[in-house]
Write an enzyme that holds these catalytic residues in place. Sequence first.
Site, PDB file in Angstrom:
ATOM      1  N   ASP A 171       0.430  -9.668  -5.553  1.00 26.36           N
ATOM      2  CA  ASP A 171       1.790  -9.172  -5.301  1.00 26.36           C
ATOM      3  C   ASP A 171       1.921  -7.749  -5.846  1.00 26.36           C
ATOM      4  O   ASP A 171       2.898  -7.387  -6.499  1.00 26.36           O
ATOM      5  CB  ASP A 171       2.846 -10.087  -5.920  1.00 26.36           C
ATOM      6  CG  ASP A 171       4.243  -9.766  -5.402  1.00 26.36           C
ATOM      7  OD1 ASP A 171       4.346  -9.144  -4.324  1.00 26.36           O
ATOM      8  OD2 ASP A 171       5.224 -10.102  -6.073  1.00 26.36           O
TER       9      ASP A 171
ATOM     10  N   HIS B 272       4.341   1.664  -8.426  1.00 25.60           N
ATOM     11  CA  HIS B 272       5.523   2.526  -8.468  1.00 25.60           C
ATOM     12  C   HIS B 272       5.213   3.813  -9.218  1.00 25.60           C
ATOM     13  O   HIS B 272       4.329   3.841 -10.076  1.00 25.60           O
ATOM     14  CB  HIS B 272       6.684   1.828  -9.189  1.00 25.60           C
ATOM     15  CG  HIS B 272       7.367   0.793  -8.349  1.00 25.60           C
ATOM     16  ND1 HIS B 272       7.972   1.098  -7.156  1.00 25.60           N
ATOM     17  CD2 HIS B 272       7.535  -0.545  -8.523  1.00 25.60           C
ATOM     18  CE1 HIS B 272       8.490  -0.001  -6.631  1.00 25.60           C
ATOM     19  NE2 HIS B 272       8.226  -1.015  -7.443  1.00 25.60           N
TER      20      HIS B 272
ATOM     21  N   LEU C  86       0.827  -1.206   0.000  1.00 21.04           N
ATOM     22  CA  LEU C  86       0.000   0.000   0.000  1.00 21.04           C
ATOM     23  C   LEU C  86       0.863   1.258   0.000  1.00 21.04           C
ATOM     24  O   LEU C  86       0.368   2.352  -0.195  1.00 21.04           O
ATOM     25  CB  LEU C  86      -0.913  -0.010   1.227  1.00 21.04           C
ATOM     26  CG  LEU C  86      -1.894  -1.198   1.279  1.00 21.04           C
ATOM     27  CD1 LEU C  86      -2.513  -1.319   2.655  1.00 21.04           C
ATOM     28  CD2 LEU C  86      -2.974  -1.041   0.221  1.00 21.04           C
TER      29      LEU C  86
END
Lengths: 426, 331
Positions: free
Chosen positions: A306, A310, A64
Site C-alpha cells: 500500500d 509523499h 507510482l
Amino acid sequence: MRIAIKHGRIVDPANNQDRVTDLYIEKGKIVAVGKTPAGFTPNRTIDAKGKIVCPGLVDLSVRLCEPGYEHKATIASETTAAASTGITSICCPPDTYPVIDTSAVVELIYQRALKTNMARVYPLGALTHGLKGETLAEMHALQGAGCIGVSNAYAPLDNSAVLRGALEYAATCGLTVHLFCEDSYLRDQGVVHEGIMSVRLGLPAIPETAETIAVSRALLLVEQSGARVHFCRISSARSIELIARAKKQGLPVTADVSITHLHLTEIDLGAFNSHCNLRPPLRSQYDKEGLRKGLADGTIDAICSDHQPHDDDAKSAPFSMTEPGASTLDVLLPLTLQLARDNTLTLSQAIAALTIKPAKIAGIQAGHLSAGAVADICIIDPEKSWTVIKNNLLSAGKNNPFMGWELTGKVTHTLLGGRIVYEYQD
Amino acid sequence: MNHHDIQLDKYGRLKHFLTIDGLDRSLLLDILNHAESFAGVGERAVKKVPLLRGKTIANLFFEPSTRTRTTFELAAKRLSADIINLNIASSATRKGESLLDTLRTLEAMHCDMFVVRHANSGAAHFIASQVAPHVSVINAGDGSHSHPTQAMLDMFTIRMHKKDFSSLRVAIVGDILHSRVARSEIHALSTLGVSEVRVIGPRTLIPKDIHTLGVHVFYDLIAGLEDVDVIVTLRLQRERMRSALLPSEQEYFNLYGLTETKLAAAKPDVIVMHPGPINRGVEIDSHVADGKRSVILQQVSHGIAVRMAIMAMTLGNLAESKPKESDAHSN
C-alpha cells in the site's frame, strides 16, 4: 544469457517447494529447478548459499504518482525502488491525475514503465468514470488497453445502485473489482480510528462500522451479481469475520492487508505522528491480531505494501491537514519475513502472500518458479540486518512510519525476465 | 524528534505548554503556586512585573477568540513583554505550507513565544516541533484536543474554593466529544488526584472509549450530579444541531441544561464553572449562571494569573527570579 543460481533455499509455495537446490535460467525463462539441464553452461553463476530464492514479489497496491504527482515520485523512481526490494510486479490504483479511465493513460503508464524496465507495472482501471461514483467507466476498453482489474480507489461509492451496476458490468467483462470499503458518511471528516487514541488526541474518528457496513453491502451485492471482488486494505477484525463467512459460503472474494496494519496500531499515532495518518486508519491491537490471524487461516490472501510516497510538505502540517499514506515499498519484504520469524506465518505462507496469491488475484502469470516460467526471481539474505533510515530508502517518498526500526532480511539480487535488475553492493 | 518529551526541556522543565497529558502533579502544582503569587498583581496600582521585559510574544489565532486572546494579552503585558496579535483568518482549506511560512516569517521577527489557537487537533504540537530552539509555544486551544491553560485556570479556581483535590467529585456536562476543555480537565483532575471524574451527556456527544481516560460515564444528568463538589458545564456549539447529534437546543436544555432544580442533586456547596462564552438557556439557566454557586466570572480573572505563570515558566524566567513584592514597585 544463462544464469545458474546455486545452493539456494528455493521457496516456491505455488509448487509446494522448500528445499536447497539449484535453479537455471536461459533466455529469460526458468529452464530447470534441481538437475542441471544437459549442456547448460552459465554465463553467470550466483552463489545463493544461505539465501532464500523465491519468485519475484507481486505487490497489489503501489502508488507510482505518475501521471499527475511527479513531485512526489515517478514510475522510474518507484520501480527502481521496487527492484531493490525484490518486487517484480506492481499493480497501481487508478487515482492518478488524470484518472486511469481512458486507454491513453493506461498506455502512458505501460510506456513509462517499459522505459525504465525495472518492474512490471499493471494498472487498475477506474470502476466509474472519473472515479466519481456516478457512471460506469469503459471497463472493456480499459481491459483491452491492459488493465488487469478495476477499482474506484479511495473515491466513495455511496450509491448502491451504481455499485451493483459496476459489479455486474465488471463481471460481464470478467474483470476483478478491487474494492476499498468505506462508508463515506460514517467516515465523514475522520482521520484516525475511533478508539482510545481518538479520545486522547481529540482527532475526528472513523468508526469500525465505516468499513464493516461497506464490506457487508459489497458481500450482499457479490452474492447477487456473482462478480469477483477483491477487498483491498482490510483493517478491522470484524471485517475478517464477514469475509471468512463469505468465503465459506463459496463467494468469489479475496482480500489483502497492508504490511503497515500488520505491524502498527493506533497507539503508534503517539503525539500526532503524521506518518501514521493512513487510510484505512491504524486500528486497535485487537484488530491487528485479527488481521494476523486472518492471514494465517487464509481469510486474507495477500499482503501488499500500500505504498504511497509523499513529499515532505504533505506530512508537515497539523495532523488532519496532512495527506494520508505511507511509503512502504522498501520495508514490505523484511516486515513480512518478520511475521514468519514471529511464527505468525510459516515462511512458505509469508512468501505465498507476497507472490502466488497476489499474482492469482491480479490474474497475471507470475509468482511461481515452475520450469518454463518467466524468470522473475528474488534472492534474499534472510540474516542481513539493516536500519530504516532515510539514506537506506530508495523510494522517493521518505514518509516511512518504520523509521528507526531494525529489520532483518535484505534482497541481494532481483531478476526480471532473467535480467539482473538489482544486485546488492555491500 | 521525540514527541513525548516535546513539552519539557532536558532538565524536565516546562519548555512548551501543549497538553496536560503527560505532565506530573508537581509541575501542575508549581503552575498553581506561581499563579497564586501573580494573582494580586492585577489589583495593584501598577499592574506590572518586569519578568518578561524585552521578550516578544505573538498571539497566533487561527480561530476567532476574544476572551482567551485578551487574557493572554493582558498576562503578557503584566509581565512587561511586548505582544503582537495576529488574527489569521480561519480557513479549513489552509495549507500546511502556509502555516509553516507564517511561522518562518514570525521567527524572522525574533518572537520568543507563540500563543497558538487553531481549529485542528495537534496544531500546537506541530508548531512546537517546527520552531527554533529558543521559542516556546503555548497552546491556547487546538481542535478538540487540548486547552491546557483553561484547565489550569479551572484547577486554580477549584483549589481556591475547595482547598484539597483528593476528596473531590467533579462532573463535566455536555459535548465531551468535541471539547478540548473536557479532555484537558480530565487529565488535570486525574493528575491532581481527585476522587472521581464524571462525564455527563447524550450518547452522541460522549466518545465510546472515554472510560479509557478513567472517567465514569452518565447519560442522566440528575444521577450524574449526585453528590458532586464541582460542575463544569460545557458550551454547546450550534453546529451539533445540523448533524445527527442533537435534535434541538430546547430538547438539550430539557435533558442536560443546568437549572436550580437539577443543581439540588449536587452537594450544597457545589461550585458551577463554565469555560465561556455562555449560551444561556441552552446548557445553563441564567439563575444558575448568575447564582451564588457560580464562579464563572472568577474563572476569567484567574485566567490572567494562570497564564502569567505559564508564560513566565516556559520562558524560563521564574526559576531564578520568583516574583517578589519589590518587583511590583521596581517598575
